[in-house]
Design a protein around this motif. Structure first.
Motif, mmCIF file in Angstrom:
data_model
loop_
_atom_site.group_PDB
_atom_site.id
_atom_site.type_symbol
_atom_site.label_atom_id
_atom_site.label_comp_id
_atom_site.label_asym_id
_atom_site.label_seq_id
_atom_site.Cartn_x
_atom_site.Cartn_y
_atom_site.Cartn_z
ATOM 1 N N PRO A 26 -6.390 21.792 46.847
ATOM 2 C CA PRO A 26 -7.776 21.337 47.506
ATOM 3 C C PRO A 26 -7.451 20.440 48.632
ATOM 4 O O PRO A 26 -7.838 20.602 49.857
ATOM 5 N N PRO B 229 -8.868 26.162 50.259
ATOM 6 C CA PRO B 229 -10.086 26.120 49.082
ATOM 7 C C PRO B 229 -9.845 27.000 48.088
ATOM 8 O O PRO B 229 -9.132 28.182 48.382
ATOM 9 N N HIS B 230 -10.197 26.870 46.758
ATOM 10 C CA HIS B 230 -9.714 27.602 45.674
ATOM 11 C C HIS B 230 -10.320 29.044 45.887
ATOM 12 O O HIS B 230 -9.354 29.886 45.579
ATOM 13 N N GLN C 294 -17.733 20.485 45.256
ATOM 14 C CA GLN C 294 -16.971 21.526 45.731
ATOM 15 C C GLN C 294 -17.061 22.790 44.615
ATOM 16 O O GLN C 294 -18.185 23.153 44.460
ATOM 17 N N SER D 191 -5.668 15.205 46.131
ATOM 18 C CA SER D 191 -6.447 15.995 45.294
ATOM 19 C C SER D 191 -6.050 15.629 43.832
ATOM 20 O O SER D 191 -4.733 15.165 43.743
ATOM 21 N N SER E 113 -14.535 20.986 50.565
ATOM 22 C CA SER E 113 -13.397 21.416 49.907
ATOM 23 C C SER E 113 -12.251 20.179 50.106
ATOM 24 O O SER E 113 -11.882 19.937 51.357
ATOM 25 N N GLY E 114 -11.709 19.497 48.908
ATOM 26 C CA GLY E 114 -10.953 18.684 49.002
ATOM 27 C C GLY E 114 -11.479 17.239 48.884
ATOM 28 O O GLY E 114 -12.366 16.836 49.460
#
Length: 335
Positions: free
Chosen positions: A144, A179-180, A36, A149, A72-73
């Motif tokens: 996420p 997503p971050h 990720q 998460s 993502s996640g």
């Protein structure tokens, strides 16, 4: 802007679902790795950049083909692992405990190694939010993956401490999956309904550098030093691919040693591999943080495991951290 972020998150979710198509079993000499976002994946960045899996495979007489994918996640990563689309999953210890519990006695997914020990920060640009008790229905917290998460699990752990176990999921309704990188950009720029982010480095450091963003919660204050992000695999992959698996473990150990002794080079590697928009000088400040430790040995994970069992998030109670981590020729030293 927030609508655009939501669309991007949805698009990434669709991209992730494309990986869920059944895949043929991989033969010895092939490994597919899902990672990720963030510095917490620096071990994998170094492994990839220096071709360390291939190096250790060749030392054992095996040519290894390595495939990398980014999701993502934890939900998407877990789905990819169970579908056979990837062999090694990189995600939070929360998703590991979830998939360990659900595959107990079947695929027997367990942890392979830690990616290191790092504090994760819950940050906000809402000046009225000083603690988690200040969040209201007007706030939205980016994570996420909602509920599963490790950031969501940390938030639930904190909520249980604040209001009791029966209300452990009290703040879940305020969380959204983003997503971050996109959550960080939205938080710093402001002007969207997204006004909090349970992040990871380097995004959290970039966020709190903004004068409008402050820390609400530090997971080291919550749980002490811990390994929030880990790698895991199915028992079948480990048993069917002993040389490939061993090469991967040795590659991780070499990468951890490299980072600890070559931080400027490690920072340069991260920027080159991930194309991150961060200067090497700023990245070095993060890597030099004494709270950050790049190690394959998991630390401080069992408190979260006990909590998840106590509130019913997992059905099987691990006796210790060793129940959900494989033990190999290079035994892990964890907690």
């Amino acid at each position: 802007m927030f609508k655009r972020i939501g669309s991007l998150a949805a698009a990434l979710g669709l991209a992730g679902s494309a990986l869920l198509a059944p895949a043929a079993a991989q033969a010895e000499g092939q490994i597919r790795i899902a990672e990720q976002f963030g510095i917490v994946y620096l071990l994998l960045n170094v492994v990839r950049d220096q071709h360390l899996i291939e190096k250790h495979g060749q030392a054992d007489g095996l040519d290894i083909k390595v495939d990398w994918t980014q999701l993502s996640g934890g939900s998407a990563v877990n789905d990819a692992l169970l579908s056979g689309s990837v062999d090694i999953a990189g995600a939070g210890v929360g998703p590991l405990l979830t998939i360990w519990d659900r595959t107990h006695g079947r695929q027997n997914v367990k942890g392979v190694a830690s990616l290191g020990n790092f504090p994760y920060l819950l940050v906000s640009n809402n000046p009225n939010v000083k603690t988690i008790a200040d969040f209201t229905e007007k706030d939205r917290i980016a994570v996420p993956a909602v509920s599963v998460s490790v950031q969501s699990r940390f938030l639930q752990y904190a909520a249980a401490q604040q209001w009791g176990d029966k209300d452990y999921n009290r703040l879940d309704k305020y969380t959204v999956a983003v997503p971050h990188p996109d959550a960080s950009a939205a938080l710093i720029s402001g002007g969207t309904e997204l006004n909090a982010h349970f992040s990871n480095p380097p995004f959290q450091e970039q966020e709190i550098a903004s004068p409008n963003v402050h820390t609400v919660l530090d997971t080291y204050d919550l749980l002490g030093p811990n390994s929030p992000t880990v790698l895991f695999a199915t028992e079948k992959f480990r048993n069917d691919n002993p040389k490939t698996y061993h090469a991967f473990i040795e590659a991780l150990a070499e990468a951890a040693d490299f980072i600890q002794h070559n931080k400027p080079a490690a920072a340069e590697t991260y920027i080159r591999v991930t194309h991150a928009k961060v200067s090497q000088a700023d990245l070095l400040k993060i890597l030099d943080n004494p709270k950050y430790e790049f190690s394959i040995d998991p630390k401080g994970t069992y408190k979260l495991a006990e909590f998840m069992y106590r509130v019913g998030a997992i059905k099987n109670k691990p006796a210790s951290w060793q129940d959900y981590f494989f033990q190999d020729a290079r035994p892990l030293k964890g907690s």
